[in-house]
Scaffold this active site. Structure first.
Site, PDB file in Angstrom:
ATOM      1  N   SER A  60     -56.601 -10.143  -1.136  1.00  6.95           N
ATOM      2  CA  SER A  60     -55.185 -10.754  -1.708  1.00  6.95           C
ATOM      3  C   SER A  60     -55.558 -10.718  -3.359  1.00  6.95           C
ATOM      4  O   SER A  60     -56.921 -10.419  -3.785  1.00  6.95           O
ATOM      5  CB  SER A  60     -55.095 -12.391  -1.428  1.00  6.95           C
TER       6      SER A  60
ATOM      7  N   TYR B 208     -58.932 -20.746  -0.148  1.00  7.49           N
ATOM      8  CA  TYR B 208     -58.354 -19.388  -0.114  1.00  7.49           C
ATOM      9  C   TYR B 208     -58.890 -18.360  -1.116  1.00  7.49           C
ATOM     10  O   TYR B 208     -59.467 -17.168  -0.988  1.00  7.49           O
ATOM     11  CB  TYR B 208     -56.964 -19.327  -0.087  1.00  7.49           C
TER      12      TYR B 208
HETATM   13  P1  NAD Z   1     -49.121 -14.567   8.892  1.00  8.12           P
HETATM   14  O1  NAD Z   1     -49.232 -15.984   9.059  1.00  8.12           O
HETATM   15  O2  NAD Z   1     -47.703 -13.801   9.114  1.00  8.12           O
HETATM   16  O3  NAD Z   1     -50.105 -13.882   9.999  1.00  8.12           O
HETATM   17  C1  NAD Z   1     -51.468 -14.325  10.075  1.00  8.12           C
HETATM   18  C2  NAD Z   1     -51.849 -13.609  11.300  1.00  8.12           C
HETATM   19  O4  NAD Z   1     -53.215 -14.304  11.391  1.00  8.12           O
HETATM   20  C3  NAD Z   1     -51.169 -14.038  12.850  1.00  8.12           C
HETATM   21  O5  NAD Z   1     -51.329 -13.108  13.435  1.00  8.12           O
HETATM   22  C4  NAD Z   1     -52.062 -15.185  13.128  1.00  8.12           C
HETATM   23  O6  NAD Z   1     -51.910 -15.472  14.692  1.00  8.12           O
HETATM   24  C5  NAD Z   1     -53.418 -14.793  12.609  1.00  8.12           C
HETATM   25  N1  NAD Z   1     -54.395 -15.719  12.960  1.00  8.12           N
HETATM   26  C6  NAD Z   1     -54.304 -16.997  12.136  1.00  8.12           C
HETATM   27  N2  NAD Z   1     -55.475 -17.737  12.299  1.00  8.12           N
HETATM   28  C7  NAD Z   1     -56.338 -17.151  13.515  1.00  8.12           C
HETATM   29  C8  NAD Z   1     -57.108 -17.496  14.360  1.00  8.12           C
HETATM   30  N3  NAD Z   1     -57.864 -18.428  14.215  1.00  8.12           N
HETATM   31  N4  NAD Z   1     -57.739 -16.627  15.230  1.00  8.12           N
HETATM   32  C9  NAD Z   1     -56.765 -15.416  15.555  1.00  8.12           C
HETATM   33  N5  NAD Z   1     -55.859 -14.866  14.680  1.00  8.12           N
HETATM   34  C10 NAD Z   1     -55.459 -15.845  13.637  1.00  8.12           C
HETATM   35  O7  NAD Z   1     -49.739 -14.118   7.631  1.00  8.12           O
HETATM   36  P2  NAD Z   1     -49.818 -12.642   6.406  1.00  8.12           P
HETATM   37  O8  NAD Z   1     -48.902 -13.171   5.224  1.00  8.12           O
HETATM   38  O9  NAD Z   1     -49.262 -11.621   7.214  1.00  8.12           O
HETATM   39  O10 NAD Z   1     -51.039 -12.646   6.146  1.00  8.12           O
HETATM   40  C11 NAD Z   1     -52.269 -11.646   6.603  1.00  8.12           C
HETATM   41  C12 NAD Z   1     -53.301 -11.408   5.778  1.00  8.12           C
HETATM   42  O11 NAD Z   1     -52.945 -11.092   4.567  1.00  8.12           O
HETATM   43  C13 NAD Z   1     -53.976 -12.586   5.482  1.00  8.12           C
HETATM   44  O12 NAD Z   1     -55.500 -12.364   5.297  1.00  8.12           O
HETATM   45  C14 NAD Z   1     -53.424 -13.264   4.131  1.00  8.12           C
HETATM   46  O13 NAD Z   1     -54.350 -13.852   3.467  1.00  8.12           O
HETATM   47  C15 NAD Z   1     -53.414 -11.952   3.479  1.00  8.12           C
HETATM   48  N6  NAD Z   1     -52.341 -11.908   2.267  1.00  8.12           N
HETATM   49  C16 NAD Z   1     -51.077 -12.240   2.660  1.00  8.12           C
HETATM   50  C17 NAD Z   1     -50.245 -12.301   1.145  1.00  8.12           C
HETATM   51  C18 NAD Z   1     -48.819 -12.677   1.286  1.00  8.12           C
HETATM   52  O14 NAD Z   1     -48.255 -12.965   0.499  1.00  8.12           O
HETATM   53  N7  NAD Z   1     -48.100 -12.849   2.711  1.00  8.12           N
HETATM   54  C19 NAD Z   1     -50.884 -12.011   0.028  1.00  8.12           C
HETATM   55  C20 NAD Z   1     -51.861 -11.559  -0.057  1.00  8.12           C
HETATM   56  C21 NAD Z   1     -52.708 -11.593   0.892  1.00  8.12           C
END
Ligand code: NAD
Length: 259
Positions: free
Chosen positions: A141, A154
């Site tokens: 991130s 985080y």
């Molecule tokens: P999201 O909430 O849409 O998806 C998260 C996924 O992780 C889901 O499939 C969920 O089921 C899974 N998950 C959560 N806890 C779990 C566990 N204990 N065991 C197995 N699976 C688990 O979130 P997202 O925004 O798609 O985030 C995905 C990645 O991208 C993350 O690492 C997040 O930190 C990173 N990220 C997101 C953003 C953003 O703006 N959305 C920005 C930077 C980084």
């Protein structure tokens, strides 16, 4: 006909992980999905990703549990023969000031956003090393590079995963395995929608105004990065053009970290 390459993508029932799964399936990979969610959400993810024509399976590992991560890696190898690409994507967020941060939330964020990637890497690496080829992509991130208030766990996890990425790259530099991180800024997924909802509630804003407030504060392009942009970057990191890219980060943040 040779077997298709295999991608294991954690947290791929939703958001960025699901888009990355689409990207690899479209590129001809067999895909192992993983994540939490209702049976309907899991079935939907499987059929969406399977619609690209390749093989798809799902493993329900809870990534806060090391033994379940081991079961997921072994099940992927048993089902598809090997793991060519590991994408450590699953992540959760919790916001609170340090003095108010619940200990169990700290532990969960570190376990899922950082420790799970260590376990998946340590378990997938021997197979990659034996074959002299592998690609590991850690979805970090902008919070791996800079901080924001109320995100101590985080930010610590995401800074940590960039360190883990570099160590993995160095330890495997001569072995045909690359390890890189992708650093998205704001991407409109359920993880971010929760933060938009909280801001709308706290500041009495509409959803659209809360979205705009989030972007104005951090992301100069004033638009969200698309999940499919992350997918395209991940697929690129597995292409021959990226064979000598390792230990680095690619940032898709609309200018967030430029200022
Ligand atoms: P999201 O909430 O849409 O998806 C998260 C996924 O992780 C889901 O499939 C969920 O089921 C899974 N998950 C959560 N806890 C779990 C566990 N204990 N065991 C197995 N699976 C688990 O979130 P997202 O925004 O798609 O985030 C995905 C990645 O991208 C993350 O690492 C997040 O930190 C990173 N990220 C997101 C953003 C953003 O703006 N959305 C920005 C930077 C980084």
């Amino acid at each position: 006909m040779s077997n298709p390459p295999v991608a294991l993508i954690t947290g791929s029932t939703s958001g960025i992980g699901l888009a990355v799964a689409h990207g690899f399936a479209k590129a001809g990979y067999a895909v192992m999905l993983n994540g939490l969610g209702s049976q309907a959400q899991i079935d939907d993810a499987r059929s969406q990703v399977g619609a690209h024509g390749g093989e798809v399976d799902f493993h329900p590992a809870d990534l806060s549990q090391a033994d379940q991560i081991e079961a997921m890696v072994r099940a992927t190898e048993a089902r598809f023969g090997q793991i060519d690409v590991l994408v450590n994507n699953a992540g959760i967020q919790h916001t609170a000031r340090i003095e108010d941060f619940p200990i169990e939330k700290w532990n969960a964020v570190i376990a899922i956003n950082l420790t799970a990637a260590f376990h998946a890497q340590r378990l997938a690496l021997p197979g990659m090393q034996a074959r002299g080829r592998g690609r590991i992509i850690n979805i970090a991130s902008v919070h791996g590079l800079v901080a924001s208030v109320e995100k101590s766990a985080y930010v610590a996890a995401k800074h940590g995963i960039l360190g883990l990425t570099k160590v993995c790259a160095l330890e495997n530099a001569e072995s045909g395995i690359t390890c890189n991180a992708i650093c998205p800024g704001w991407v409109l997924t359920p993880l971010v929608q929760k933060q938009i909802d909280a801001r709308a509630e706290r500041e009495g804003l509409s959803n659209a105004d809360a979205e705009r407030a989030l972007l104005v504060e951090k992301q100069p392009s004033l638009r969200f990065t698309r999940p499919e942009d992350i997918a395209g970057t991940a697929v690129f990191l597995c292409s021959p053009a990226a064979d000598n890219i390792t230990g680095t980060t690619i940032t898709l943040d609309g200018g967030w970290t430029a200022r």
